[in-house]
Write a protein that holds these residues in place. Structure first.
Motif, short mmCIF file in Angstrom:
data_model
loop_
_atom_site.label_atom_id
_atom_site.label_comp_id
_atom_site.label_asym_id
_atom_site.label_seq_id
_atom_site.Cartn_x
_atom_site.Cartn_y
_atom_site.Cartn_z
N VAL A 159 15.61 -23.44 56.46
CA VAL A 159 16.17 -22.72 57.46
C VAL A 159 16.66 -23.57 58.30
N GLY A 160 15.99 -24.71 58.68
CA GLY A 160 16.59 -25.46 59.76
C GLY A 160 17.82 -26.02 59.27
N PHE A 161 17.87 -26.74 58.14
CA PHE A 161 19.06 -27.30 57.68
C PHE A 161 20.22 -26.49 57.43
N ALA A 162 20.00 -25.02 57.26
CA ALA A 162 20.90 -24.25 57.02
C ALA A 162 21.44 -23.60 58.45
N TYR A 177 29.06 -22.49 56.73
CA TYR A 177 28.02 -23.27 57.39
C TYR A 177 26.67 -23.14 56.63
N THR A 178 26.46 -21.71 56.41
CA THR A 178 24.95 -21.50 55.83
C THR A 178 24.91 -22.45 54.59
N GLY A 179 26.27 -22.17 53.53
CA GLY A 179 26.29 -22.94 52.46
C GLY A 179 26.08 -24.43 52.60
N MET A 180 26.86 -24.96 53.30
CA MET A 180 26.81 -26.36 53.38
C MET A 180 25.51 -27.08 53.98
N GLY A 181 25.00 -26.06 54.82
CA GLY A 181 23.78 -26.51 55.68
C GLY A 181 22.42 -26.56 54.45
N TYR A 182 22.60 -25.45 53.84
CA TYR A 182 21.50 -25.40 52.49
C TYR A 182 21.74 -26.42 51.60
N GLY A 183 23.10 -26.72 51.37
CA GLY A 183 23.36 -27.97 50.35
C GLY A 183 22.61 -29.14 50.67
N SER A 184 23.05 -29.50 52.21
CA SER A 184 22.27 -30.59 52.79
C SER A 184 20.62 -30.87 52.59
N TYR A 185 20.16 -29.48 52.71
CA TYR A 185 18.87 -29.33 52.33
C TYR A 185 18.45 -29.79 51.15
N LEU A 186 18.98 -29.17 50.03
CA LEU A 186 18.71 -29.74 48.72
C LEU A 186 18.69 -31.11 48.55
N VAL A 187 19.98 -31.80 49.08
CA VAL A 187 20.17 -33.35 48.87
C VAL A 187 18.69 -33.91 49.64
N TRP A 188 18.46 -33.63 50.90
CA TRP A 188 17.49 -34.13 51.48
C TRP A 188 16.15 -34.00 50.79
N LYS A 189 15.85 -32.74 50.21
CA LYS A 189 14.64 -32.52 49.56
C LYS A 189 14.66 -33.45 48.14
#
Length: 161
Positions: A6-9, A54-66
């Motif tokens: 949620v934070g990343f998104a 913004y939500t999609g790119m933020g969630y994508g960054s979460y996936l990479v981070w994870k």
């Protein structure tokens, strides 16, 4: 881990909110006076599009981070590029709508476009889903760059002050 997702998104929306502060004042007083192409999307499409992007790119960054185990040494390039493109994304609105620098906004958008491409390139070996979440964003930036260019070209009397 859902709190991280949620934070990343949500993070990209922070800059979007501040950008809205420029747009909401400038659209009715300045933007509406510009010559714009007939094919441009209606103004009400932009908040919906940016919320989705913004939500999609933020969630994508979460996936990479994870996938990379957090903010590790391996994450420096993919998340650093993501942060750079996000900062460039946030900077466009004050340049275009705040300063009314149409030409500089276009040039800034070209740099943003390249940075998004580099981000996607760095994400692909890490998480393909994250990369594909950036595709609509890149497509929208193509539209945005074309629109920005046309507005710049079609408003010779609206030169930057």
């Amino acid at each position: 881990m859902w709190i991280h997702a949620v934070g990343f998104a949500a993070l990209p929306h922070v800059g979007g909110f501040f950008g809205w502060m420029f747009t909401r004042k400038s659209v009715p007083t300045w933007y509406e006076t510009l010559n714009r192409p007939s094919w441009r999307p209606p103004n009400k499409v932009f908040p919906v599009a940016w919320t989705t992007l913004y939500t999609g790119m933020g969630y994508g960054s979460y996936l990479v981070w994870k996938e990379l185990g957090g903010f590790t040494e391996d994450a420096i390039v993919p998340l650093g590029l993501y942060g750079a493109q996000l900062a460039l994304n946030w900077a466009w609105t004050p340049i275009f709508f705040g300063a009314h620098k149409i030409k500089w906004a276009f040039y800034e958008l070209l740099v943003l476009y390249g940075t998004v491409g580099a981000t996607m390139f760095s994400w692909y070996p890490v998480n393909k889903t994250a990369t594909f979440l950036m595709v609509p964003y890149l497509m929208w930036l193509t539209l945005a760059a074309t629109l920005n260019y046309r507005i710049w070209r079609d408003n010779p009397d609206k030169k930057e002050d």
